[in-house]
Design a protein around this motif. Sequence first.
Motif, PDB file in Angstrom:
ATOM      1  N   ARG A  31      78.742  71.948  52.348  1.00  0.00           N
ATOM      2  CA  ARG A  31      77.299  72.179  52.499  1.00  0.00           C
ATOM      3  C   ARG A  31      76.824  73.301  51.575  1.00  0.00           C
ATOM      4  N   THR A  32      77.656  74.339  51.425  1.00  0.00           N
ATOM      5  CA  THR A  32      77.302  75.412  50.486  1.00  0.00           C
ATOM      6  C   THR A  32      77.300  74.881  49.059  1.00  0.00           C
ATOM      7  N   ARG A  33      78.271  74.034  48.736  1.00  0.00           N
ATOM      8  CA  ARG A  33      78.328  73.443  47.394  1.00  0.00           C
ATOM      9  C   ARG A  33      77.087  72.601  47.118  1.00  0.00           C
ATOM     10  N   SER A  34      76.638  71.855  48.113  1.00  0.00           N
ATOM     11  CA  SER A  34      75.426  71.058  47.941  1.00  0.00           C
ATOM     12  C   SER A  34      74.210  71.941  47.696  1.00  0.00           C
ATOM     13  N   MET A  35      74.150  73.086  48.383  1.00  0.00           N
ATOM     14  CA  MET A  35      73.007  73.982  48.210  1.00  0.00           C
ATOM     15  C   MET A  35      72.977  74.594  46.820  1.00  0.00           C
ATOM     16  N   VAL A  36      74.115  75.129  46.343  1.00  0.00           N
ATOM     17  CA  VAL A  36      74.110  75.833  45.056  1.00  0.00           C
ATOM     18  C   VAL A  36      73.918  74.866  43.892  1.00  0.00           C
ATOM     19  N   THR A  37      74.314  73.599  44.069  1.00  0.00           N
ATOM     20  CA  THR A  37      74.086  72.624  42.993  1.00  0.00           C
ATOM     21  C   THR A  37      72.669  72.070  43.027  1.00  0.00           C
ATOM     22  N   THR A  38      72.003  72.144  44.161  1.00  0.00           N
ATOM     23  CA  THR A  38      70.595  71.752  44.246  1.00  0.00           C
ATOM     24  C   THR A  38      69.692  72.854  43.705  1.00  0.00           C
ATOM     25  N   ALA A  39      70.124  74.111  43.866  1.00  0.00           N
ATOM     26  CA  ALA A  39      69.320  75.255  43.421  1.00  0.00           C
ATOM     27  C   ALA A  39      69.288  75.336  41.898  1.00  0.00           C
ATOM     28  N   ALA A  40      68.247  75.988  41.394  1.00  0.00           N
ATOM     29  CA  ALA A  40      68.109  76.207  39.957  1.00  0.00           C
ATOM     30  C   ALA A  40      67.914  77.674  39.620  1.00  0.00           C
ATOM     31  N   SER A  41      67.713  78.509  40.622  1.00  0.00           N
ATOM     32  CA  SER A  41      67.535  79.942  40.378  1.00  0.00           C
ATOM     33  C   SER A  41      67.759  80.691  41.679  1.00  0.00           C
ATOM     34  N   VAL A  42      67.982  81.999  41.568  1.00  0.00           N
ATOM     35  CA  VAL A  42      68.148  82.849  42.733  1.00  0.00           C
ATOM     36  C   VAL A  42      67.429  84.165  42.468  1.00  0.00           C
ATOM     37  N   GLU A  43      66.830  84.718  43.498  1.00  0.00           N
ATOM     38  CA  GLU A  43      66.140  86.002  43.385  1.00  0.00           C
ATOM     39  C   GLU A  43      66.366  86.779  44.663  1.00  0.00           C
ATOM     40  N   TRP A  44      66.136  88.067  44.633  1.00  0.00           N
ATOM     41  CA  TRP A  44      66.427  88.889  45.804  1.00  0.00           C
ATOM     42  C   TRP A  44      65.404  90.010  45.945  1.00  0.00           C
ATOM     43  N   THR A  45      65.343  90.563  47.155  1.00  0.00           N
ATOM     44  CA  THR A  45      64.473  91.695  47.471  1.00  0.00           C
ATOM     45  C   THR A  45      65.303  92.747  48.184  1.00  0.00           C
ATOM     46  N   VAL A  46      65.276  93.952  47.686  1.00  0.00           N
ATOM     47  CA  VAL A  46      66.049  95.053  48.255  1.00  0.00           C
ATOM     48  C   VAL A  46      65.250  95.696  49.384  1.00  0.00           C
ATOM     49  N   VAL A  69      68.167  71.882  69.170  1.00  0.00           N
ATOM     50  CA  VAL A  69      69.246  71.242  68.432  1.00  0.00           C
ATOM     51  C   VAL A  69      69.010  71.493  66.954  1.00  0.00           C
ATOM     52  N   THR A  70      70.087  71.650  66.179  1.00  0.00           N
ATOM     53  CA  THR A  70      69.961  71.890  64.746  1.00  0.00           C
ATOM     54  C   THR A  70      71.056  71.173  63.988  1.00  0.00           C
ATOM     55  N   ASP A  71      70.766  70.811  62.746  1.00  0.00           N
ATOM     56  CA  ASP A  71      71.789  70.348  61.815  1.00  0.00           C
ATOM     57  C   ASP A  71      72.448  71.565  61.183  1.00  0.00           C
ATOM     58  N   LYS A  72      73.753  71.534  61.066  1.00  0.00           N
ATOM     59  CA  LYS A  72      74.474  72.632  60.423  1.00  0.00           C
ATOM     60  C   LYS A  72      74.510  72.359  58.916  1.00  0.00           C
ATOM     61  N   VAL A  73      73.386  72.692  58.266  1.00  0.00           N
ATOM     62  CA  VAL A  73      73.252  72.411  56.837  1.00  0.00           C
ATOM     63  C   VAL A  73      73.895  73.486  55.978  1.00  0.00           C
ATOM     64  N   GLU A  74      74.480  74.489  56.597  1.00  0.00           N
ATOM     65  CA  GLU A  74      75.196  75.527  55.875  1.00  0.00           C
ATOM     66  C   GLU A  74      76.467  75.872  56.647  1.00  0.00           C
ATOM     67  N   GLU A  75      77.409  76.465  55.970  1.00  0.00           N
ATOM     68  CA  GLU A  75      78.621  76.921  56.633  1.00  0.00           C
ATOM     69  C   GLU A  75      78.258  78.127  57.490  1.00  0.00           C
ATOM     70  N   ILE A  76      78.448  78.010  58.793  1.00  0.00           N
ATOM     71  CA  ILE A  76      77.912  79.033  59.682  1.00  0.00           C
ATOM     72  C   ILE A  76      78.817  79.182  60.897  1.00  0.00           C
TER      73      ILE A  76
END
Length: 691
Positions: free
Chosen positions: A56-71, A288-295
């Motif tokens: 699921r993490t692999r699917s997320m990072v390959t779907t993404a095209a950029s990452v940004e953050w806020t401190v 109820v939730t789908d576990k769309v990420e490793e959690i």
Amino acid sequence: MADPSSYRPKPGEIPDSPGVYRFRDEHRRVIYVGKAKSLRQRLANYFQDLAGLHPRTRSMVTTAASVEWTVVSTEVEALQLEYSWIKEYDPRFNVKYRDDKSYPYLAVTMNEEYPRVQVMRGHKKKGVRYFGPYAHAWAIRDTVDLLLRVFPVRTCSAGVFKNAARTGRPCLLGYIGKCSAPCVDRVSAEEHRELADEFCDFMTGRTNTYIRRLEKQMAEAADDMEYERAARLRDDIGALKKAMEKNAVVLADATDADLIAVAEDELEAAVQIFHVRGGRVRGQRGWVTDKVEEITTGALVEHALQQLYGEETGDAVPKEVLVPALPDPVEPVQEWLAGRRGSGVSLRIPQRGDKKALMETVERNAQQALVLHKTKRASDLTTRSRALEEIADALDLDSAPLRIECYDISHLQGDDVVASMVVFEDGLARKSEYRRFQIKGFAGQDDVRSMHEVITRRFRRYLAEKEKTGEWTDGENAETPEIDRNGEIVGSGLTEDDGRPRKFAYPPQLVVVDGGAPQVAAARRAMDELGIDDIAVCGLAKRLEEVWLPGDDDPVVLPRTSEGLYLLQRVRDEAHRFAISYQRTKRSKRFRSSPLDDVPGLGDTRKQALLKHFGSLKKLRSATIDQICEVPGIGRKTAETIAVALARSTPAAPAVNTATGEIMEEEPGTMGSGGEPVTTGAPDERRGQET
């Protein structure tokens, strides 16, 4: 599929401090939000070898095209910001608990002069005290019916209350002693508020105080030989005890606590919450939730706490929260809960005794909820998947149409022509993507031309969004056009994209139009003119439920039992419903229009003041400018403008046949020999015309 190395931040760019990060896809849509104690260490985990990542993490990072953050400064701030962004952006790869119920609450409107007890659903309002949630509304009404004997608080609506005050007669509850009837001044506002406070105290678990007080009063009445009063008090005590019996004691020490249990498998997780107040279970709810990420289980608990208490303050957050696993780290979550409550909150795992036993009961409920959900979901998923596959086969598509858009035109004999666009993703309605159009390119009734205009505006906006993100350009120096809310190009420059879902940024795999071959041809022609050839188009005709394709002389006929046809019918009917509701709204708004609407700068407040002062629009028309100036807030210049607008809109006097007394319709320039108007056409013809 993107390569994570293409957008990986350079070494040293990511700070080693707490913060919140967002992954975005190629459309700049936020697809995942996370928090970290150290942004550098957390983000490094996403940019390792893909083979070592969870699927699921692999699917997320390959779907993404950029990452940004806020401190941020602390982990508590990171927790708060993460919750806010998940709620705002609705990222597809985050855990989101979905609930198919709107749980009812017992609410006491303490923000009113005369507080009212009622059943409420939906968002909580400021100044209202809530108890619950309850599984069923009838459970609330049964409890209230018992308690009104002892605490006769108002339960009527505002309209019933005002009518009783006007007539001087209370409602039935006032006559039978289940309302103190503040509407007719049987009690003062202060006395009624005291009753409401006592009602709330009893609901919060302070039951023994009122039972002992009533028992003492009953004994005193018996000693004084006031046996009728003693009998009434005896019945009141019985009503309170019966209301208490509806919630059995589960914790002997009158604890206020929420118990959260999680049942999970590899794909999904179910959460159950028991609300215990005064040692009794006052409410229950589940998600109820789908576990769309490793959690982990602790992270699932953390997300549940965010959803449960993200909008709550004060006593709505209990002193004790019992969970099956603690978030890691637990200190920021405890500090955040304490901030919501305003005092300390104990977040822990029960180890023994009654609380451990009750937690096991909550866990069994969670397991049953997960099993029930999976049973329903399996059937639902199978049906939807089969429907999409049947549509793909019937229309000769390369793949199943995961996103379907449907368009419908609605009008009333050529007036108020509007169109609707509804969206179905994975066979389910996505109402946040629905859009409405006003037909502005021409006047009158022409469904084919209207369909061409709507499709053109929708996909012109799509191309503009693609150009904005750099996916499509028309020349090196092409400017991005500015699009108004109706899809029209009005200038240059789009607003900055901030990750929220945009109106028309995502293309469908299939466009469905409500109609036959002419409407389908118009939609296909509009897309061809824009150079779009990778989106399929079809139409569904109502007469025989035939599916029409562009350029085909004969329709595609799906079997009546086909799941694909059923899905297309649902999509078409939803578009029709959405268009009709919009058209009716516009028509009713037009019918409610007033000549005062044409006066620039005249708002609703001053319109109401004018009508209240003169009593009617007819009297306002006959008023002088000086009389209009007497209305507070109306100056002379505004009064003159109002007078001119009313003079222009004054209806002409009706023409009357002097021989029969019949009101006639006047044909301009057509007069009888005696000067009276003459009508043309048969009476039946005139009666059938739309005015």
